[in-house]
Design an enzyme around this catalytic site. Structure first.
Site, short mmCIF file in Angstrom:
data_model
loop_
_atom_site.label_atom_id
_atom_site.label_comp_id
_atom_site.label_asym_id
_atom_site.label_seq_id
_atom_site.Cartn_x
_atom_site.Cartn_y
_atom_site.Cartn_z
N ASP A 118 19.45 19.54 46.18
CA ASP A 118 18.90 18.95 44.95
C ASP A 118 17.40 18.68 45.02
OD1 ASP A 118 21.26 18.96 43.47
OD2 ASP A 118 21.97 17.16 44.49
N ASP A 178 25.09 25.39 40.19
CA ASP A 178 23.91 24.56 39.85
C ASP A 178 22.70 24.92 40.73
OD1 ASP A 178 26.51 23.48 39.84
OD2 ASP A 178 25.81 21.46 39.42
N1 GLY Z 1 24.17 19.33 39.49
C1 GLY Z 1 25.20 18.45 39.17
C2 GLY Z 1 25.69 18.52 37.78
O1 GLY Z 1 25.41 19.40 37.02
O2 GLY Z 1 26.42 17.61 37.43
#
Ligand code: GLY
Length: 392
Positions: A118, A178
């Protein structure tokens, strides 16, 4: 009926139609100006939120009015600064810049945090937005540092960046869709530094995702678990979707946005092809409501009594604006415009009586965990503002 009365009848209908039309226009103008006032009210509330390095606003419970605040290590921590920068660019109002400059440095320490993929969201959505607004070497340095950190999670055998470190007893090397979003940090870092390493890793990651993350119908899995020693796929699964074979709405949006963005930097037609195919899956899905705002998972058996996810719609809208730029296919533009028109109504704009630094209501964060269901969530606002800027 003689000729004269027939003509009068036709003219009568015509003027009635004109009157109705101008009535509708007057009504829609009124609605637009009421909506704009509502949006302005919400934007201003971002300025009122007290500056605190440990209290990045993430979401809000609209019943208890409690704001869910997070420290910089949370994946959503960079969005608030990003929203302020984007509002500054959108409104050209220095008050937003002043606040953005206070919030942005709180993300700096995340540029050396190796604990999850992240770092891309945290650093690029804050410092990346800062750099778009102001060309400063110190912003560039944080972005390059963040890219260096993200690359420490790359495994050559798998050909991917590891997403998460938790659930080690279940997963060996999890990669989530993601993660495509974090590649923008790498591409930009290569541009800024001249070091091709970041870009090369981004391309390897995108190619591995392209190979393993999609189904035949071009929807995507949420999580692919790899064997880190052999690079083989161990399991195609989910954490945030309804089940392994379901279609988590935000995941589809990450895929469309992510592959379109990768096309921006590489011009690889395979990326464009995947973005178009997954966009088609989303846009033509029989479970997509008429206003274009998806339920949180396209295969939730409770549909139509299932919560929506405005965040998925906003990621998709922003991605589709970019996709339109490369394809000139007007259906992407029209679809994104439809989603944007839907959310710019009092159905989706957070009620003006609710005090908090959020703009849009009705996102769903993590349905399986019963967390952030049908709430204002910060990243929906981020991609909403980005979509407004891209449309402009
Ligand atoms: N990256 C985490 C989400 O989309 O909840």
């Amino acid at each position: 009926m003689n000729k004269v009365s027939f003509i009068s009848l036709i003219l009568g209908f015509a003027s009635l139609a004109t009157a109705c039309k101008s009535g509708i226009n007057a009504q829609s103008k009124k609605t637009t100006s009421a909506t704009n006032t509502l949006l302005e009210t919400r934007y201003k509330m971002l300025l009122d939120y007290p500056v605190d390095s440990l209290s990045m606003p993430r979401s809000m419970n609209t019943k208890t009015l409690e704001i869910h605040k997070v420290p910089s290590r949370d994946w959503t921590s960079g969005f608030f600064a990003g929203n302020l920068w984007q509002l500054y660019r959108l409104k050209n109002d220095p008050q937003y810049k002043e606040q953005a400059e206070k919030w942005t440095p709180f993300s700096k320490k995340e540029s050396v945090n190796r604990n999850s993929h992240d770092v891309g969201f945290k650093v690029y959505c804050s410092y990346g937005e800062a750099l778009k607004a102001e060309n400063k070497k110190e912003y560039e340095a944080v972005i390059i540092k963040g890219a260096e950190t993200l690359c420490t999670r790359f495994n050559e055998k798998v050909g991917s960046i590891r997403s998460w470190d938790f659930n080690k007893e279940i997963w060996d090397f999890p990669v989530i869709i993601d993660n495509m979003m974090n590649l923008e940090l790498l591409f930009e870092a290569s541009k800024l530094s001249g070091n091709p390493k970041y870009r090369e890793i981004a391309i390897k990651h995108a190619n591995t995702t392209l190979k393993n993350q999609f189904r035949e119908d071009n929807s995507c899995y949420h999580v692919i678990d790899y064997d880190q020693k052999t690079g083989d796929v161990r399991k195609k699964t989910t954490l945030q979707g309804y089940n392994d074979d379901s279609v988590w709405a935000r995941g589809q949006a990450w895929a469309v946005y992510g592959f379109t963005m990768c096309y921006r930097y590489t011009k690889d037609p395979a990326y464009l092809k995947q973005a178009k195919a997954t966009a088609k899956f989303f846009m033509t899905n029989k479970n997509l409501p008429k206003d274009g705002i998806p339920y949180w998972d396209f295969k939730d058996p409770s549909i139509p009594n299932s919560p929506r996810d405005v965040s998925a719609a906003m990621v998709m809208a922003s991605g589709l604006y970019e996709l339109y730029g490369y394809t000139k296919n007007k259906s992407y533009l029209a679809f994104a415009d439809k989603m944007m028109a839907s959310v710019q109504t009092d159905k989706y704009i957070l009620n003006e009586n609710i005090k908090g630094p959020f703009i849009l209501d009705h996102s769903t964060g993590n349905w399986p965990k019963h967390d952030e269901i049908d709430e204002p969530i910060i990243y929906a606002d981020y991609y909403f503002l980005e979509a407004l800027l891209r449309r402009k």
